[in-house]
Scaffold this motif. Structure first.
Motif, PDB file in Angstrom:
ATOM      1  N   TYR A 179       0.856  -1.206   0.000  1.00 50.91           N
ATOM      2  CA  TYR A 179       0.000   0.000   0.000  1.00 50.91           C
ATOM      3  C   TYR A 179       0.884   1.245   0.000  1.00 50.91           C
ATOM      4  N   GLN A 180       0.582   2.173  -0.890  1.00 49.37           N
ATOM      5  CA  GLN A 180       1.340   3.426  -0.980  1.00 49.37           C
ATOM      6  C   GLN A 180       0.497   4.588  -0.460  1.00 49.37           C
ATOM      7  N   ILE A 181       0.961   5.250   0.593  1.00 47.13           N
ATOM      8  CA  ILE A 181       0.287   6.436   1.116  1.00 47.13           C
ATOM      9  C   ILE A 181       0.521   7.581   0.130  1.00 47.13           C
ATOM     10  N   PRO A 182      -0.542   8.219  -0.369  1.00 49.87           N
ATOM     11  CA  PRO A 182      -0.362   9.291  -1.367  1.00 49.87           C
ATOM     12  C   PRO A 182       0.044  10.621  -0.736  1.00 49.87           C
ATOM     13  N   GLU A 183       1.171  10.599  -0.047  1.00 52.76           N
ATOM     14  CA  GLU A 183       1.638  11.771   0.684  1.00 52.76           C
ATOM     15  C   GLU A 183       3.148  11.654   0.863  1.00 52.76           C
ATOM     16  N   VAL A 184       3.867  12.759   0.766  1.00 52.26           N
ATOM     17  CA  VAL A 184       5.318  12.742   0.957  1.00 52.26           C
ATOM     18  C   VAL A 184       5.628  12.652   2.450  1.00 52.26           C
ATOM     19  N   LEU A 185       6.141  11.496   2.864  1.00 51.51           N
ATOM     20  CA  LEU A 185       6.471  11.269   4.273  1.00 51.51           C
ATOM     21  C   LEU A 185       7.906  10.783   4.448  1.00 51.51           C
ATOM     22  N   PHE A 186       8.643  10.719   3.349  1.00 49.44           N
ATOM     23  CA  PHE A 186      10.019  10.231   3.374  1.00 49.44           C
ATOM     24  C   PHE A 186      10.894  11.139   2.530  1.00 49.44           C
ATOM     25  N   ASN A 187      12.108  11.407   3.010  1.00 46.87           N
ATOM     26  CA  ASN A 187      13.064  12.261   2.304  1.00 46.87           C
ATOM     27  C   ASN A 187      14.358  11.484   2.079  1.00 46.87           C
ATOM     28  N   TYR A 188      14.699  11.324   0.808  1.00 50.34           N
ATOM     29  CA  TYR A 188      15.842  10.502   0.403  1.00 50.34           C
ATOM     30  C   TYR A 188      16.999  11.400   0.006  1.00 50.34           C
ATOM     31  N   ARG A 189      18.115  11.246   0.720  1.00 50.95           N
ATOM     32  CA  ARG A 189      19.280  12.101   0.466  1.00 50.95           C
ATOM     33  C   ARG A 189      20.051  11.623  -0.763  1.00 50.95           C
ATOM     34  N   ILE A 190      20.357  12.575  -1.647  1.00 56.29           N
ATOM     35  CA  ILE A 190      21.192  12.297  -2.817  1.00 56.29           C
ATOM     36  C   ILE A 190      22.605  12.781  -2.523  1.00 56.29           C
ATOM     37  N   LYS A 191      23.560  11.863  -2.616  1.00 58.61           N
ATOM     38  CA  LYS A 191      24.964  12.196  -2.381  1.00 58.61           C
ATOM     39  C   LYS A 191      25.744  12.041  -3.687  1.00 58.61           C
ATOM     40  N   PRO A 192      26.915  12.690  -3.792  1.00 57.29           N
ATOM     41  CA  PRO A 192      27.695  12.585  -5.038  1.00 57.29           C
ATOM     42  C   PRO A 192      28.011  11.151  -5.405  1.00 57.29           C
ATOM     43  N   LYS A 193      28.249  10.326  -4.394  1.00 53.39           N
ATOM     44  CA  LYS A 193      28.600   8.933  -4.647  1.00 53.39           C
ATOM     45  C   LYS A 193      27.875   8.047  -3.646  1.00 53.39           C
ATOM     46  N   SER A 194      27.244   7.001  -4.147  1.00 55.09           N
ATOM     47  CA  SER A 194      26.540   6.067  -3.277  1.00 55.09           C
ATOM     48  C   SER A 194      26.558   4.687  -3.920  1.00 55.09           C
ATOM     49  N   ARG A 195      26.056   3.705  -3.198  1.00 53.17           N
ATOM     50  CA  ARG A 195      25.997   2.347  -3.747  1.00 53.17           C
ATOM     51  C   ARG A 195      25.095   2.310  -4.981  1.00 53.17           C
ATOM     52  N   THR A 196      24.032   3.129  -4.973  1.00 49.11           N
ATOM     53  CA  THR A 196      23.099   3.159  -6.108  1.00 49.11           C
ATOM     54  C   THR A 196      23.757   3.730  -7.356  1.00 49.11           C
ATOM     55  N   THR A 197      24.505   4.837  -7.195  1.00 53.19           N
ATOM     56  CA  THR A 197      25.154   5.443  -8.366  1.00 53.19           C
ATOM     57  C   THR A 197      26.208   4.505  -8.939  1.00 53.19           C
ATOM     58  N   GLU A 198      26.927   3.795  -8.079  1.00 50.11           N
ATOM     59  CA  GLU A 198      27.918   2.838  -8.555  1.00 50.11           C
ATOM     60  C   GLU A 198      27.245   1.687  -9.300  1.00 50.11           C
ATOM     61  N   PHE A 199      26.131   1.219  -8.755  1.00 43.36           N
ATOM     62  CA  PHE A 199      25.389   0.113  -9.375  1.00 43.36           C
ATOM     63  C   PHE A 199      24.922   0.489 -10.773  1.00 43.36           C
ATOM     64  N   MET A 200      24.357   1.698 -10.919  1.00 42.49           N
ATOM     65  CA  MET A 200      23.775   2.123 -12.183  1.00 42.49           C
ATOM     66  C   MET A 200      24.811   2.533 -13.217  1.00 42.49           C
ATOM     67  N   SER A 201      26.082   2.482 -12.867  1.00 48.39           N
ATOM     68  CA  SER A 201      27.132   2.874 -13.822  1.00 48.39           C
ATOM     69  C   SER A 201      27.646   1.695 -14.642  1.00 48.39           C
ATOM     70  N   ASN A 202      27.170   0.489 -14.357  1.00 46.22           N
ATOM     71  CA  ASN A 202      27.669  -0.706 -15.043  1.00 46.22           C
ATOM     72  C   ASN A 202      26.498  -1.527 -15.567  1.00 46.22           C
ATOM     73  N   ALA A 203      26.271  -1.498 -16.861  1.00 42.67           N
ATOM     74  CA  ALA A 203      25.118  -2.167 -17.465  1.00 42.67           C
ATOM     75  C   ALA A 203      25.141  -3.677 -17.240  1.00 42.67           C
ATOM     76  N   GLU A 204      26.324  -4.272 -17.294  1.00 41.70           N
ATOM     77  CA  GLU A 204      26.416  -5.727 -17.124  1.00 41.70           C
ATOM     78  C   GLU A 204      26.015  -6.147 -15.714  1.00 41.70           C
ATOM     79  N   ILE A 205      26.440  -5.382 -14.722  1.00 39.31           N
ATOM     80  CA  ILE A 205      26.078  -5.692 -13.342  1.00 39.31           C
ATOM     81  C   ILE A 205      24.576  -5.536 -13.139  1.00 39.31           C
ATOM     82  N   VAL A 206      24.006  -4.492 -13.735  1.00 34.34           N
ATOM     83  CA  VAL A 206      22.556  -4.280 -13.633  1.00 34.34           C
ATOM     84  C   VAL A 206      21.811  -5.461 -14.246  1.00 34.34           C
ATOM     85  N   LYS A 207      22.229  -5.899 -15.427  1.00 34.11           N
ATOM     86  CA  LYS A 207      21.566  -7.036 -16.086  1.00 34.11           C
ATOM     87  C   LYS A 207      21.688  -8.308 -15.254  1.00 34.11           C
ATOM     88  N   GLN A 208      22.872  -8.564 -14.740  1.00 39.75           N
ATOM     89  CA  GLN A 208      23.084  -9.768 -13.930  1.00 39.75           C
ATOM     90  C   GLN A 208      22.233  -9.745 -12.666  1.00 39.75           C
TER      91      GLN A 208
END
Length: 273
Positions: A179-208
């Motif tokens: 269930y998704q509450i239709p209201e902003v109740l969470f704030n996600y910090r964007i940093k210059p470098k994170s595990r997500t940015t590293e993950f999305m930089s390699n297409a082969e790793i994403v596919k695997q």
């Protein structure tokens, strides 16, 4: 709340938990082998307080979360990363919803971005169709501890991440709804470098990684084979049209570069960037 060298941000995260309108909260911080002196000093301040501080040996987020959840005594769990913030009414509203319907196994909400980028986090609204294609549910969601136990927790073998996606699919396999509450109740910090940015930089790793998730849930994808085929076809068509629009835009830009004045403007713009 797993923490690895996030001493710069963790007090904001803690304060957002302490500010909740739902008062029956047990806050467990897992210091996952932090090496940053400031983080260690900050975390040591919470010894002998109402916060439970556990220490693990840099086991990475999935294992750190599992360690904290295993130690938790509550009925419900909400992971909150040490660099993020939740709004004061998030837990109260999530608990009210999960208790209103036994079919609901996960509750989350809309989210905003802050830090290096701001604005609404443009995730698609929740639907099973969207979830079969990609993860649209962030880890800072409320769920039952007993469901975490039933599915074996977050998989620690997923080195590059996406263990939360695998976890939500496992909850769905328990015949639970999200269930998704239709209201902003969470704030996600964007940093210059994170595990997500590293993950999305390699297409082969994403596919695997996505292939691994698919193979870990054969019964679920078999159950929704027809729906999944249609979703994939639609996604492919969207990508074809987006790629065509991109190529046409590049072709137009190349033509504009041949015009002397526009060529000069474009050159100055590129130099500024």
């Amino acid at each position: 709340m797993p923490c690895y060298n996030d001493g710069e941000y963790i007090e904001q995260a803690i304060n957002s938990v302490r500010s909740q309108t739902y008062n029956n909260i047990e806050l467990i911080i897992i210091d996952d082998g932090s090496t940053d002196p400031n983080t260690i000093i900050t975390l040591n301040k919470f010894n002998n307080t109402d916060i439970i501080l556990l220490r693990t040996d840099n086991t990475r987020p999935a294992a750190a979360r599992n360690a904290g959840i295993a130690h938790a005594t509550g009925k419900y769990i909400m992971p909150v990363d040490a660099d993020d913030i939740i709004e004061p009414t998030y837990i109260e509203k999530a608990v009210k919803i999960i208790e209103s319907n036994k079919k609901i196994g996960v509750v989350y909400c809309y989210a905003d971005l802050f830090g290096d980028r701001t604005g609404r986090w443009s995730l698609p609204n929740y639907s099973l169709d969207a979830m079969l294609l990609d993860n649209v549910v962030f880890v800072t969601s409320l769920f039952y501890k007993e469901d975490w136990e039933k599915v074996g927790g977050f998989k620690t073998t997923m080195y590059h991440g996406m263990e939360d996606y695998d976890f939500w699919l496992s909850i769905i396999e328990l015949d639970k709804e999200i269930y998704q509450i239709p209201e902003v109740l969470f704030n996600y910090r964007i940093k210059p470098k994170s595990r997500t940015t590293e993950f999305m930089s390699n297409a082969e790793i994403v596919k695997q990684t996505y292939r691994s998730i698919y193979n870990q849930h054969p019964k679920l994808y078999e159950q929704y084979t027809n729906e999944y085929a249609v979703i994939l076809r639609d996604a492919l068509i969207e990508q074809i049209f987006l790629n065509r629009a991109l190529q046409e835009g590049i072709a137009i830009l190349d033509k504009l570069k041949s015009i002397p004045l526009l060529k000069l403007i474009i050159k100055k713009y590129i130099m500024k960037r």
